[in-house]
Design a protein around this motif. Sequence first.
Motif, mmCIF file in Angstrom:
data_model
loop_
_atom_site.group_PDB
_atom_site.id
_atom_site.type_symbol
_atom_site.label_atom_id
_atom_site.label_comp_id
_atom_site.label_asym_id
_atom_site.label_seq_id
_atom_site.Cartn_x
_atom_site.Cartn_y
_atom_site.Cartn_z
ATOM 1 N N LEU A 180 0.778 -1.193 0.046
ATOM 2 C CA LEU A 180 -0.109 0.077 0.048
ATOM 3 C C LEU A 180 0.960 1.198 0.054
ATOM 4 O O LEU A 180 0.509 2.291 -0.643
ATOM 5 N N LEU A 181 2.028 1.217 0.902
ATOM 6 C CA LEU A 181 2.796 2.380 0.958
ATOM 7 C C LEU A 181 3.547 2.592 -0.559
ATOM 8 O O LEU A 181 3.562 3.921 -0.949
ATOM 9 N N HIS A 182 3.848 1.694 -1.125
ATOM 10 C CA HIS A 182 4.671 1.804 -2.447
ATOM 11 C C HIS A 182 3.436 2.434 -3.553
ATOM 12 O O HIS A 182 3.854 3.182 -4.211
ATOM 13 N N GLY A 183 2.115 1.618 -3.340
ATOM 14 C CA GLY A 183 1.131 2.321 -4.154
ATOM 15 C C GLY A 183 0.928 3.624 -3.999
ATOM 16 O O GLY A 183 0.655 4.595 -5.000
ATOM 17 N N MET A 184 1.097 3.994 -2.687
ATOM 18 C CA MET A 184 0.548 5.586 -2.423
ATOM 19 C C MET A 184 2.059 6.472 -3.071
ATOM 20 O O MET A 184 1.576 7.538 -3.602
#
Length: 410
Positions: A180-184
Motif C-alpha cells: 500500500l505504501l509503494h502504491g501511495m
Amino acid sequence: MSAVDAQIRPFNPQAAAVQLMISWIMAFGVFLSGFVISEPAPYEVLMVGQVALWFLFGLKISRAVAPLLALLLIFNVGGLLAIMVLPTILTDQVLYVAVSIFLALTAVFYAAVIEDRPQRLKLIFQAWVAAAMITGMLGILGYFHAFPGSEIFTRYDRAMGAFQDPNVFGPFLVAPMLYLLHGMLKGRLTESPLRILGILILSFAVFLSFSRAAWGLFLFCAMALVFIMLLKERTNAFRLKILVLSLTAVVLMVMALVVALQFEKVRGLFETRTQLVQEYDGGHLGRFARHRLGFEMAMEKPLGIGPMMFGKIFPEDEHNIYLKSLMAYGWIGFISYMSLIVWTVSMGFRYMLRERPWQPYLMISWIVLIGHMLVGVVIDTDHWRHFYLVLGIVWGCGAAEWRYQRAKRA
C-alpha cells in the motif's frame, strides 16, 4: 517480439478461462494464509491439493528454481536426521517435520507459478492485502471487545487477529502495508486517501499486537522502502511527493498512537513492552542465556536434538531462527538454511532495481525478507507461512529475470 513480451506472455484465448480460474484459486490460497486460528487450517487443506494438482498438470521447476528446491530439501533432510536421534519419537514431532516439508513445497510452488506468469504477482499481493485488512480489523475489534466472543482474536491482552500468536500476526501485516505504501508513493494522488486509510489500519493492528519484533520489522521495512525508492526515483518532483506523503502518513500514525495511548489498558501494556529487556529476556535461563547455552549444545550435537525438544530442556523454546535450525535440523539444516538465505538475499539485491514489470514486488519482498532475517535473532520464523511466501516471491522474480535474460540473448 521483445524480450519483455517474450517473458510476459499474453493469455492464450482458448485457455484464458482456465488460466484465470487457477490463478484465482492460487490467490485464494494466499488469502487463507491470514486465517490460521486453528490447525490444520483451511490454508493447509487447499494448498496440499493445489500444489499436487499444479505439478501433476504440468507446472515445471526450471533450472532457476531448482536451487531453492534443493536447499529446502537438504534443510528438511537435516530435520529428518535430527528426529532419528530421538529415543522416543512423538506424533507432534513427526507432524512438525511434515509441516516443514509442506511449507518448503509451498515456497517452490509460489516461485514456479510466478516464473510461469509474473502477472500473478499483482493478484498475490491483492489477496494478501485483503487478508491483512480483514485479520487486522479482527485483531483491532477483538482487542477492544467490540462484539461478544471477540476475545478469540486476542491473547494475553494483545491483538492476534485470526492467528494463534500475536508475534506472527504483526509480521504478517508488514508486506501488505509496504504494498500500500509503494502504491501511495507511485500512484495517483486521488488514490492516496484509501491507501493511507489501509496503512493506518494495518499500522494500528501491528501496534496492538504489542510484538516488539513486529514493531521493529514494521519500522525497518517502511524506512527501507522509502530509502530505496529515493535511490531509484531521482526526480525532484518524485522526491517531493515522497516527502509530503511520507510526512502525512507519519503525522496520521502519530495522531492515531496518541489517541490509542489515552486508553489506560493500551498505555500500560505499551510502557511494559517498550522496555528493551523484558523479565524473560535476561536472568538465569532467560532468552539470551538460552541462546548461548543452545549454541554451546550445538557443538556437541551435530545432528541436533530434534524438533520441539529445546523447550523440554529449557523453560521456553529457542526464540531464535538460527539456533532453531541448529537444534531442530542439525548442522546440515543450519548450513543449508544459511546458504539459502545468502543466495536469496544476494539474488534479490542484484535484480531489485532493474526496470521490470515484477520489480516493485521483488523490492517489497526483498525488504521484508531482510527484516525477517533481523528479527529472526529474537524470534522463530520457522513455520511462518508468509515467510515461505516471501521466499517464493523473491525466487519467482529471480526466475522471471533468468527467463527474461534468456529471451533477450535469443
